[in-house]
Design an enzyme around this catalytic site. Structure first.
Site, mmCIF file in Angstrom:
data_model
loop_
_atom_site.group_PDB
_atom_site.id
_atom_site.type_symbol
_atom_site.label_atom_id
_atom_site.label_comp_id
_atom_site.label_asym_id
_atom_site.label_seq_id
_atom_site.Cartn_x
_atom_site.Cartn_y
_atom_site.Cartn_z
ATOM 1 N N GLU A 246 -0.572 -14.175 0.947
ATOM 2 C CA GLU A 246 0.562 -13.354 1.677
ATOM 3 C C GLU A 246 1.843 -14.050 1.970
ATOM 4 O OE1 GLU A 246 2.786 -11.734 4.090
ATOM 5 O OE2 GLU A 246 0.957 -12.096 5.862
ATOM 6 N N CYS A 280 7.018 -11.238 8.370
ATOM 7 C CA CYS A 280 7.222 -11.268 6.774
ATOM 8 C C CYS A 280 7.496 -9.558 6.261
ATOM 9 C CB CYS A 280 6.115 -11.830 6.023
ATOM 10 S SG CYS A 280 4.442 -11.042 6.453
#
Length: 476
Positions: A246, A280
């Site tokens: 990720e 993010c």
């Protein structure tokens, strides 16, 4: 008071490190030392891997219900530490404490409880013709986690991995590690078998790289920068490990001509500034109709002005500091570069806030950028910076949204959900909000392109730590 943790959690007990070096943890609100932890050596990491490898056979053969019960005990032990966890993460990361309690602690607690409840309804085995298809644990998992949502990202790896029957070696971020020690305390209290969960702190190139290359580690689950993710993938390839990555993002919120512009801008600013922009999946590109660009910029500046900057533990702070001096300086330099490349500064900027002489603070900033290829429109800034980009219709907006190496989050705003859905289907991103749709922790979270591989959350996150085994049965 200085927090000092001097041992690792390996093979079911607190264990002295083999080296003598330590790492200082800095409180970003005050720029003072908050805690000190041991800096692990490769040999420390190898000890933890050996313990996890030895424990795998026994743990993998326990019934899912037994593993779920252990997760439930961990959730209870964590819940008893809720206030301490919120205070710890506020000091480590800089998120205002009320928000830290609501996001950084309540979210992980929900996931631990959800995974504990999932064991009963998950399909662990299925008959397919003359085959019994089993979901088997992938093996020993190396979990390498970031600093921005530290306990949450640890939870999204450790909880499903344990439920799957995997054993774990956790290497948390050295920037925000104390919450991981509190988790290890909770796991120890919950009474997991020795070696099922192990904690080693240290630097990525020292401890993390051992997990990525050790042949006894079957899978690496990594959250962090795309650059570091490439390195993990490179090392893991030598032993053909399973990978879950990720990574970065530069998510676009697309506003179409018939959308409610004030609602879209307000929600985008809120999303962009979560955790001071250190998220993010933050919606950091706001793509608006060209004719309404100035209106959108004014609305964004108005929303930014309501975000009171202040220390994480101060009453009334809505936006805290960035996590470190390095992060602050990088964000400020990107703001300067954006302006140098032609972006128009609407509010904020690269100066230290006048009322906050100490702390790693960055003013909430809005930049209007005509060029979608400009650095600030392409590079993940990871700070409280929103970039506005004009579009000339839906096709142009889709092109701009997809013009990125990343594809993690995003949003589409339109006059109808049907119109927004039609555009969202054409945006290559893992999770897209439709007209302000709320985050769903049961839905899969993860990215397209260089935002990563695999998914976290809910059943999709559990599946990452399982692999199929087909047993061919004799037909009568």
């Amino acid at each position: 008071m200085l927090v000092q943790r001097t041992q690792f959690y390996i093979d079911g007990q607190w264990t002295d490190p083999l080296g003598r070096d330590s790492i200082e943890v800095i409180d970003p609100s005050t720029e003072t030392i908050y805690a000190r932890i041991p800096a692990g050596t490769p040999a420390d990491a190898e000890r933890a891997v050996a313990a996890a490898h030895a424990a795998f056979d026994g743990w993998s053969r326990t019934a899912p219900a037994e593993r779920a019960a252990a997760l439930g005990r961990i959730a209870q032990a964590l819940e008893a530490r809720s206030a301490e966890l919120a205070d710890t993460i506020a000091r480590e990361v800089g998120m205002p404490i009320k928000m830290a309690s609501r996001v950084q602690v309540s979210g992980p607690l929900w996931h631990w409880k959800n995974y504990a409840a999932m064991a009963e309804r998950f399909e662990w085995a299925r008959q397919v013709g003359n085959s019994l298809v089993l979901r088997q644990p992938v093996g020993v998992v190396g979990a390498i986690t970031p600093w921005n949502f530290p306990l949450n990202q640890i939870t999204l790896k450790v909880a499903p991995a344990l439920l799957a029957g995997c054993t774990v070696v956790l290497k948390p971020s050295e920037v925000a590690p104390i919450n991981a020690f509190l988790l290890a305390d909770a796991i120890d209290e919950a009474g997991l078998p020795a070696g099922v969960f192990n904690l080693v702190t240290g630097y990525g190139p020292v401890v993390g790289e051992v997990l990525a290359r050790d042949p006894r580690v079957d899978m690496v689950s990594f959250t962090g920068s795309t650059r570091a993710g490439r390195r993990v993938a490179e090392l893991a390839a030598a032993t053909v490990k399973k990978l879950a990555l990720e990574l970065g993002g530069k998510s676009a919120a697309v506003v179409l001509d018939d959308a409610d512009l004030p609602a879209a801008v307000k929600a985008t600013v809120s999303n962009c500034l979560l955790n001071s922009g250190q998220t993010c999946s933050a919606h950091t590109r706001l793509v608006v109709p060209r004719a309404r660009l100035d209106e959108a910029a004014a609305l964004a500046a108005e929303a930014m002005a309501k975000m009171t900057l202040g220390p994480a533990l101060a009453e009334g702070s809505r936006l805290g500091p960035l996590v470190s001096q390095t992060q602050r300086d990088r964000v400020r330099e990107l703001i300067r570069r954006g302006i140098a490349e032609g972006a128009r500064l609407i509010c904020g900027g690269a100066e230290q806030p006048a009322n906050l002489p100490a702390g790693y603070f960055v003013l909430p900033t809005v930049l209007v950028c005509e060029d979608p290829k400009a650095t600030v429109a392409q590079e993940e800034i990871f700070g409280p910076v929103l970039v506005l980009l004009p579009h000339d219709g839906a096709e142009d907006a889709i092109r701009i949204a997809n013009d990125s190496i990343y594809g993690l989050g995003g949003a589409v705003w339109a006059g109808s959900d049907e119109g927004a859905l039609a555009v969202a289907r054409r945006i290559r991103s893992g999770q897209i909000d439709i007209n302000g749709g709320a985050f769903n922790p049961r839905a899969p979270f993860g990215g397209f392109k260089q935002s990563g591989l695999g998914r976290e959350g809910g059943e999709y996150g559990l599946e990452e730590f399982l692999q199929y085994q087909a047993l061919q049965l004799r037909q009568s």
